[in-house]
Design an enzyme around this catalytic site. Structure first.
Site, PDB file in Angstrom:
ATOM      1  N   ASN A 138       0.824  -1.197   0.000  1.00  0.00           N
ATOM      2  CA  ASN A 138       0.000   0.000   0.000  1.00  0.00           C
ATOM      3  C   ASN A 138       0.861   1.252   0.000  1.00  0.00           C
ATOM      4  OD1 ASN A 138      -2.081  -1.810   0.193  1.00  0.00           O
ATOM      5  ND2 ASN A 138      -2.353  -1.531   2.399  1.00  0.00           N
ATOM      6  N   HIS A 189       5.803  -0.401  -2.729  1.00  0.00           N
ATOM      7  CA  HIS A 189       5.315   0.307  -3.914  1.00  0.00           C
ATOM      8  C   HIS A 189       5.325   1.819  -3.760  1.00  0.00           C
ATOM      9  CE1 HIS A 189       2.967  -3.588  -5.125  1.00  0.00           C
ATOM     10  NE2 HIS A 189       4.241  -3.651  -5.466  1.00  0.00           N
ATOM     11  N   CYS A 235      10.733  15.354  -8.859  1.00  0.00           N
ATOM     12  CA  CYS A 235      10.909  15.893 -10.213  1.00  0.00           C
ATOM     13  C   CYS A 235      11.614  14.860 -11.095  1.00  0.00           C
ATOM     14  CB  CYS A 235      11.759  17.166 -10.153  1.00  0.00           C
ATOM     15  SG  CYS A 235      12.187  17.812 -11.783  1.00  0.00           S
ATOM     16  N   CYS A 271      15.251  16.749 -12.159  1.00  0.00           N
ATOM     17  CA  CYS A 271      16.349  16.981 -11.197  1.00  0.00           C
ATOM     18  C   CYS A 271      16.212  16.148  -9.930  1.00  0.00           C
ATOM     19  CB  CYS A 271      16.399  18.474 -10.829  1.00  0.00           C
ATOM     20  SG  CYS A 271      15.045  19.024  -9.759  1.00  0.00           S
ATOM     21  N   CYS A 277       8.231  21.253 -11.269  1.00  0.00           N
ATOM     22  CA  CYS A 277       9.250  21.307 -10.216  1.00  0.00           C
ATOM     23  C   CYS A 277       9.468  22.751  -9.768  1.00  0.00           C
ATOM     24  CB  CYS A 277      10.562  20.722 -10.749  1.00  0.00           C
ATOM     25  SG  CYS A 277      11.931  20.851  -9.581  1.00  0.00           S
ATOM     26  N   CYS A 284      13.497  23.383 -10.958  1.00  0.00           N
ATOM     27  CA  CYS A 284      13.968  23.474 -12.353  1.00  0.00           C
ATOM     28  C   CYS A 284      12.834  23.574 -13.375  1.00  0.00           C
ATOM     29  CB  CYS A 284      14.829  22.242 -12.676  1.00  0.00           C
ATOM     30  SG  CYS A 284      13.848  20.727 -12.895  1.00  0.00           S
ATOM     31  N   THR A 326      -4.631  -9.027   0.694  1.00  0.00           N
ATOM     32  CA  THR A 326      -4.053  -8.894  -0.634  1.00  0.00           C
ATOM     33  C   THR A 326      -4.552 -10.018  -1.533  1.00  0.00           C
ATOM     34  OG1 THR A 326      -2.014  -8.762  -1.942  1.00  0.00           O
ATOM     35  CG2 THR A 326      -1.926 -10.121   0.062  1.00  0.00           C
ATOM     36  N   ALA A 360     -10.048  -7.885   8.166  1.00  0.00           N
ATOM     37  CA  ALA A 360      -8.856  -7.746   9.025  1.00  0.00           C
ATOM     38  C   ALA A 360      -9.165  -6.905  10.257  1.00  0.00           C
ATOM     39  CB  ALA A 360      -7.728  -7.101   8.223  1.00  0.00           C
TER      40      ALA A 360
HETATM   41  C1  BV8 Z   1       7.835  -5.200 -12.284  1.00  0.00           C
HETATM   42  C2  BV8 Z   1       1.494   1.475  -6.739  1.00  0.00           C
HETATM   43  C3  BV8 Z   1       9.618  -5.558 -13.721  1.00  0.00           C
HETATM   44  C4  BV8 Z   1       0.828   2.414  -7.671  1.00  0.00           C
HETATM   45  C5  BV8 Z   1       1.072  -0.781  -7.582  1.00  0.00           C
HETATM   46  C6  BV8 Z   1       3.523  -6.751 -18.201  1.00  0.00           C
HETATM   47  C7  BV8 Z   1       4.320  -5.612 -18.263  1.00  0.00           C
HETATM   48  C8  BV8 Z   1       5.043  -5.153 -17.162  1.00  0.00           C
HETATM   49  C9  BV8 Z   1       4.966  -5.852 -15.972  1.00  0.00           C
HETATM   50  C10 BV8 Z   1       4.154  -6.961 -15.916  1.00  0.00           C
HETATM   51  C11 BV8 Z   1       3.443  -7.436 -17.007  1.00  0.00           C
HETATM   52  N1  BV8 Z   1       2.764  -8.554 -16.621  1.00  0.00           N
HETATM   53  C12 BV8 Z   1       3.002  -8.807 -15.328  1.00  0.00           C
HETATM   54  C13 BV8 Z   1       3.851  -7.859 -14.890  1.00  0.00           C
HETATM   55  C14 BV8 Z   1       4.367  -7.695 -13.589  1.00  0.00           C
HETATM   56  C15 BV8 Z   1       3.481  -6.665 -12.906  1.00  0.00           C
HETATM   57  C16 BV8 Z   1       2.296  -7.420 -12.361  1.00  0.00           C
HETATM   58  O1  BV8 Z   1       2.438  -8.139 -11.402  1.00  0.00           O
HETATM   59  N2  BV8 Z   1       1.122  -7.264 -13.000  1.00  0.00           N
HETATM   60  C17 BV8 Z   1      -0.055  -7.987 -12.531  1.00  0.00           C
HETATM   61  C18 BV8 Z   1      -1.280  -7.068 -12.548  1.00  0.00           C
HETATM   62  C19 BV8 Z   1      -0.249  -9.212 -13.418  1.00  0.00           C
HETATM   63  N3  BV8 Z   1       4.284  -6.089 -11.862  1.00  0.00           N
HETATM   64  C20 BV8 Z   1       4.984  -4.976 -12.098  1.00  0.00           C
HETATM   65  O2  BV8 Z   1       4.933  -4.328 -13.116  1.00  0.00           O
HETATM   66  C21 BV8 Z   1       5.920  -4.595 -10.980  1.00  0.00           C
HETATM   67  N4  BV8 Z   1       7.211  -4.299 -11.537  1.00  0.00           N
HETATM   68  O3  BV8 Z   1       7.450  -6.314 -12.497  1.00  0.00           O
HETATM   69  O4  BV8 Z   1       8.963  -4.688 -12.822  1.00  0.00           O
HETATM   70  C22 BV8 Z   1      10.954  -5.024 -13.930  1.00  0.00           C
HETATM   71  C23 BV8 Z   1      12.026  -5.840 -13.637  1.00  0.00           C
HETATM   72  C24 BV8 Z   1      13.281  -5.368 -13.874  1.00  0.00           C
HETATM   73  C25 BV8 Z   1      13.460  -4.073 -14.386  1.00  0.00           C
HETATM   74  C26 BV8 Z   1      12.359  -3.258 -14.648  1.00  0.00           C
HETATM   75  C27 BV8 Z   1      11.101  -3.724 -14.423  1.00  0.00           C
HETATM   76  C28 BV8 Z   1       5.427  -3.340 -10.272  1.00  0.00           C
HETATM   77  C29 BV8 Z   1       4.078  -3.608  -9.649  1.00  0.00           C
HETATM   78  C30 BV8 Z   1       3.689  -2.422  -8.764  1.00  0.00           C
HETATM   79  C31 BV8 Z   1       2.492  -1.717  -9.336  1.00  0.00           C
HETATM   80  N5  BV8 Z   1       2.059  -0.677  -8.414  1.00  0.00           N
HETATM   81  N6  BV8 Z   1       0.756   0.204  -6.729  1.00  0.00           N
HETATM   82  C32 BV8 Z   1      -0.507   2.847  -7.157  1.00  0.00           C
HETATM   83  O5  BV8 Z   1      -1.031   2.291  -6.161  1.00  0.00           O
HETATM   84  O6  BV8 Z   1      -1.046   3.775  -7.773  1.00  0.00           O
HETATM   85  S1  BV8 Z   1       0.196  -2.215  -7.544  1.00  0.00           S
HETATM   86  C33 BV8 Z   1      -1.268  -2.075  -6.698  1.00  0.00           C
HETATM   87  O7  BV8 Z   1      -1.741  -3.435  -6.585  1.00  0.00           O
HETATM   88  C34 BV8 Z   1      -1.209  -1.618  -5.261  1.00  0.00           C
HETATM   89  O8  BV8 Z   1       0.079  -1.438  -4.723  1.00  0.00           O
HETATM   90  C35 BV8 Z   1      -1.906  -2.782  -4.540  1.00  0.00           C
HETATM   91  O9  BV8 Z   1      -1.573  -2.868  -3.215  1.00  0.00           O
HETATM   92  C36 BV8 Z   1      -1.335  -3.869  -5.317  1.00  0.00           C
HETATM   93  C37 BV8 Z   1      -1.747  -5.259  -5.127  1.00  0.00           C
HETATM   94  O10 BV8 Z   1      -3.131  -5.307  -4.996  1.00  0.00           O
HETATM   95  P1  BV8 Z   1      -3.715  -5.689  -3.549  1.00  0.00           P
HETATM   96  O11 BV8 Z   1      -3.037  -4.870  -2.530  1.00  0.00           O
HETATM   97  O12 BV8 Z   1      -3.644  -7.156  -3.377  1.00  0.00           O
HETATM   98  O13 BV8 Z   1      -5.163  -5.140  -3.681  1.00  0.00           O
HETATM   99  P2  BV8 Z   1      -6.411  -5.864  -4.376  1.00  0.00           P
HETATM  100  O14 BV8 Z   1      -7.501  -4.853  -4.507  1.00  0.00           O
HETATM  101  O15 BV8 Z   1      -5.933  -6.610  -5.578  1.00  0.00           O
HETATM  102  O16 BV8 Z   1      -6.882  -6.966  -3.311  1.00  0.00           O
HETATM  103  C38 BV8 Z   1      -7.460  -6.534  -2.089  1.00  0.00           C
HETATM  104  C39 BV8 Z   1      -7.693  -7.782  -1.270  1.00  0.00           C
HETATM  105  O17 BV8 Z   1      -8.196  -7.376   0.007  1.00  0.00           O
HETATM  106  C40 BV8 Z   1      -8.728  -8.718  -1.868  1.00  0.00           C
HETATM  107  O18 BV8 Z   1      -8.235 -10.050  -1.823  1.00  0.00           O
HETATM  108  C41 BV8 Z   1      -9.950  -8.569  -0.934  1.00  0.00           C
HETATM  109  O19 BV8 Z   1     -10.654  -9.786  -0.795  1.00  0.00           O
HETATM  110  C42 BV8 Z   1      -9.279  -8.213   0.353  1.00  0.00           C
HETATM  111  N7  BV8 Z   1     -10.097  -7.439   1.297  1.00  0.00           N
HETATM  112  C43 BV8 Z   1     -11.112  -6.581   1.020  1.00  0.00           C
HETATM  113  N8  BV8 Z   1     -11.582  -6.055   2.188  1.00  0.00           N
HETATM  114  C44 BV8 Z   1     -10.824  -6.605   3.195  1.00  0.00           C
HETATM  115  C45 BV8 Z   1      -9.882  -7.469   2.627  1.00  0.00           C
HETATM  116  N9  BV8 Z   1      -8.982  -8.148   3.365  1.00  0.00           N
HETATM  117  C46 BV8 Z   1      -9.029  -7.996   4.702  1.00  0.00           C
HETATM  118  N10 BV8 Z   1      -9.899  -7.175   5.326  1.00  0.00           N
HETATM  119  C47 BV8 Z   1     -10.810  -6.481   4.612  1.00  0.00           C
HETATM  120  N11 BV8 Z   1     -11.688  -5.676   5.244  1.00  0.00           N
END
Ligand code: BV8
Length: 249
Positions: free
Chosen positions: A103, A120, A128, A131, A149, A152, A190, A233
């Site tokens: 998160n 994340h 920026c 810079c 920025c 700059c 998650t 949770a």
């Molecule tokens: C990387 C920040 C490689 C931004 C986020 C194609 C192209 C490029 C990459 C990929 C690709 N295919 C796959 C990938 C990899 C990709 C990926 O995993 N994609 C997925 C969608 C298939 N990952 C990436 O791109 C990562 N980087 O791979 O880089 C690389 C390697 C070398 C060099 C260069 C590059 C980067 C991923 C980070 C993305 N940024 N967030 C923003 O928030 O604006 S991700 C975003 O999803 C959030 O951070 C969020 O936290 C995260 C995961 O989701 P969850 O937290 O699990 O949330 P979700 O809603 O899904 O689930 C909620 C859960 O809570 C549910 O299960 C629900 O039942 C439960 N719930 C509901 N209420 C409750 C509860 N639980 C308990 N109590 C409750 N009350």
């Protein structure tokens, strides 16, 4: 499948030296922060690639900043819920406990958690692209459209990890190390679909930790965990910590 912790979990937790809580958007759901993939999630309205990626930002920076500015304003209004507070209390009750979060809402810190690895990035930080100058949310939100920025004049972006971007190396290394050492590992709120973060629970599992999942819905991890506590949770974690607290008295 139960919503109540087992005696085994409570015994293990009482004797644990190293505990990890790995959290996703669900831990903040009861604070009113929209999740990503549940039916009312924010991704249902947009595709991740459209907004949370460099390509999406370069294609339409105004739309991406409109989305982040709206989320920044939501995050400024919400408060930690009993789930965040329970994890912060648990950190005070066990010798070593790390919170690893996907998160960006900063709610673990605001609940008083001490050791938090933000895989994340953070909605509270901006920088920026030319810079590197850091900008507060006040400095960016007082500007309309795409913020410039103050040093700059370059384009400012949120300090979050977009799809296709690498996770911060130090946070990632610390999270992997903590997960490999954990006696008890909680995966809380998650969906386990975003990598590489989603591989963290498997690192703990392979290293022999007792894995507990807290989620109202099953996930790809559920069939592999030692204990699945089905429910919100904000209800489940306080019960665990209250029991732990009463044992420590
Ligand atoms: C990387 C920040 C490689 C931004 C986020 C194609 C192209 C490029 C990459 C990929 C690709 N295919 C796959 C990938 C990899 C990709 C990926 O995993 N994609 C997925 C969608 C298939 N990952 C990436 O791109 C990562 N980087 O791979 O880089 C690389 C390697 C070398 C060099 C260069 C590059 C980067 C991923 C980070 C993305 N940024 N967030 C923003 O928030 O604006 S991700 C975003 O999803 C959030 O951070 C969020 O936290 C995260 C995961 O989701 P969850 O937290 O699990 O949330 P979700 O809603 O899904 O689930 C909620 C859960 O809570 C549910 O299960 C629900 O039942 C439960 N719930 C509901 N209420 C409750 C509860 N639980 C308990 N109590 C409750 N009350």
């Amino acid at each position: 499948m139960s919503a109540h912790p087992s005696r085994e979990l409570l015994e293990r937790l009482a004797g644990a030296r190293r505990v990890v809580a790995f959290t996703g958007a669900g831990v903040s759901a009861e604070s009113g922060v929209p999740t990503f993939r549940t039916t009312d999630g924010i991704w249902t309205k947009f595709k991740p690639e459209e907004l949370a990626s460099m390509e999406g930002f370069m294609r339409n920076p105004e739309l991406v900043w409109e989305w982040y500015a709206a989320r920044k304003r939501i995050m400024a209004e919400v408060r930690p819920n009993p789930a965040h507070e329970a994890l912060a209390r648990m950190q005070a009750l066990v010798p070593h406990m790390a919170v690893i979060t996907q998160n960006i809402d900063g709610l673990h810190h605001r609940a008083g958690s001490t050791l938090v690895y933000e895989l994340h990035g953070s909605i509270e930080r901006n920088y920026c692209m030319r810079c590197g100058r850091r900008h507060s949310n006040d400095e960016v939100l007082r500007q309309t459209g795409v913020p410039c920025c103050l040093g700059c004049g370059g384009t400012v972006r949120p300090d979050v990890v977009w799809f296709g971007e690498q996770l911060p190396e130090e946070e990632w290394n610390n999270a992997v190390h903590a997960s490999g050492m954990a006696d008890v590992f909680f995966s809380v709120g998650t969906s386990g679909v975003v990598y590489p973060a989603a591989s963290i629970p498997f690192i703990a599992l392979d290293a022999g930790a007792y894995i507990v999942e807290v989620n109202p819905e099953p996930t790809p991890l559920t069939e592999k965990v030692h204990e699945y506590l089905q429910g919100p949770a904000g209800s489940i974690l306080p019960v665990i910590v209250h029991t732990l607290d009463s044992r420590k008295l």
